[in-house]
Structure formats: structure tokens, C-alpha cells
Scaffold this motif. Sequence first.
Motif: not given
Length: 298
Positions: A138-144, A146-155, A167-169, A219-228
Motif C-alpha cells: 500500500m505505502l509503496e503504491t501511495l508513494y510510487g 502518487g495516489l490519493r487515499v480514496s484512490e488507493l482503497i478503491n484500487l 495502473i488505472k486510477v 480497507l477504510t480511509r481511517a485505517m490507512v491513516f492509522t497505519i501511517i
Amino acid sequence: MKWQQALKDYELYLKIERGLAANSIVNYLLDVRKLINYLEDNEITISPIDIDKETVQKFIYDIAKVINTRSQARIISGLRSFFSYLVFEDYRKTNPLDLIESPKIGRKLPDTLSEEEIDRLIAAIDLSKPEGERNKAMLETLYGCGLRVSELINLKLSDLFFEEGFIKVTGKGDKERFVPIVNSTKKFINNYINYVRNHIDIQTGYEDTMFLNRRGKQLTRAMVFTIIKQLAEKIGLKKNVSPHTFRHSFATHLLQNDADLRSIQLMLGHESITTTEIYVHMDKSHLSKVIQKYHPRK
């Protein structure tokens, strides 16, 4: 027309005619609800059709005592949009916000992480747990990418075009874009899919969702925030880190390595180049590099 009916009609307009994303619609409606709550608290009985500039101005004056200028500007913008809709639909003749100016606010520069800080955060992930491989991917995809968190969890799995290197975003307003993906990020995603995700009991409806929780749901947006946040605490990082920090860092590091703004704009999915230009303000050394490289009299 009553306020609740006006809100309901406005919500449909934002969804169907303007095609806004759910989060944007929630924010627009919230701005109007603040005005409605103010009227109720002060026992002011007036409809959205009859409310005048003075009443709206008094609301803005009072709310400015308890919120910052950026939030104040956001509310003024939201109300202006709402009353413009009422004018457009011929419910009103004028917009009471037309002569009300937004407060001047400086451009807020986003927080960024250095490459070393990104590496430390990702290295702090505990890979002995199944969710560790997921979090790393997840974090490698976020950084690699440049996704928004909503785009990440809906991938979706069906959004991966690894052979083509993209990848299609699906971004704001359900607008789709193709973002290049580097080999290292592909490797981390494949590790997660092949060694972790295929052992999860996936719930009906989430078969195509890429990143899943332990219960086999999205996953929820809140969960990604918490992990980071937990990773930042683990390595003693004092910066205010969020999923968006990875996106900002992606753009900043590309710019520092001489990527052009237009390419960064396309990868981030910014509608306007002016949104992307904020990264130039963050790192003016880039401008110096450009003139040294391209000016004929360098």
C-alpha cells in the motif's frame, strides 16, 4: 421552499449535473448546514429563497470568531455555490454572497518527507504479520504512483495493467487516468496478491478489491491513516504524516529530479496546472536547475 428540500435538490444537482465525488458533495452540504444551524440557534426563521445579504454577512462575521481564515473562505465558497444553484434554478433573483469577499489566505504548502524518511517508514513495517506485506504494498503504491487515499482503497485487481506498465486510477468526479508504475512497486503488489491476499476469505462484492482487511472487505480511509500514524510514531518521526504526505512527496521528488510539471500534473490527476505549480513554490532550486540547463546564455 424549506431548507431541507433545498439541500436535497442541491445534493442531486451536485451528484448528477456536476458529477462531483461523494466526499466533495458531503463538504458542500456541510457548509450550508452550518448556516442552517446558525439560523436555528439564533431563532431566525427565514427560507433559502428569502434570506438576505445582511443575515448571511452576520453569520460569516460570527463564525469568523471561532474558525480560521481558511475554513471561513471554504464556507463562503460553499455558500456561494449553493445560492448560485438557487439563482440558476430561478428560485432566487440574486446571490447574497455576490458582494461578500473571501478572506485573503496564503497558499498552504503541503508537508513532504525526504526519500530517507519514506524508506525509514516503510522499513518499520512488521513483515512477520500477514498485514505487513499488504501495508508495504500500500505505502509503496501511495508513494510510487502518487495516489490519493480514496484512490488507493478503491484500487481494483482489474485496474492493474502491469504488462503495459500502468495502473488505472479512478480519481475525483470518477475521472479515470492511467499512471505509470515502476517495477519495484509491481513486485510488492504481486507479493501481496500471491502470498497474502489469496489466503483471505474474501466477502461477496469485494472479489476485485485490491487491498483488503482481515475480514475480507475493503480497507477504510481511517485505517490507512492509522497505519501511517503508527509507523511515524514507531520511528519517532515528528512531522504531521498522512496518506496525502506520500502523494506530496511523490510530486516533490519527481520535480527535484527534473520531471516536467505537465507530466506530474497528468500523473496526479490535477485538472489545472496551477494546482501542480504549488510544488515549484516548495522547491525553488528546481527553477535554478532549469535555467542553468536550458537558457542559451547559461
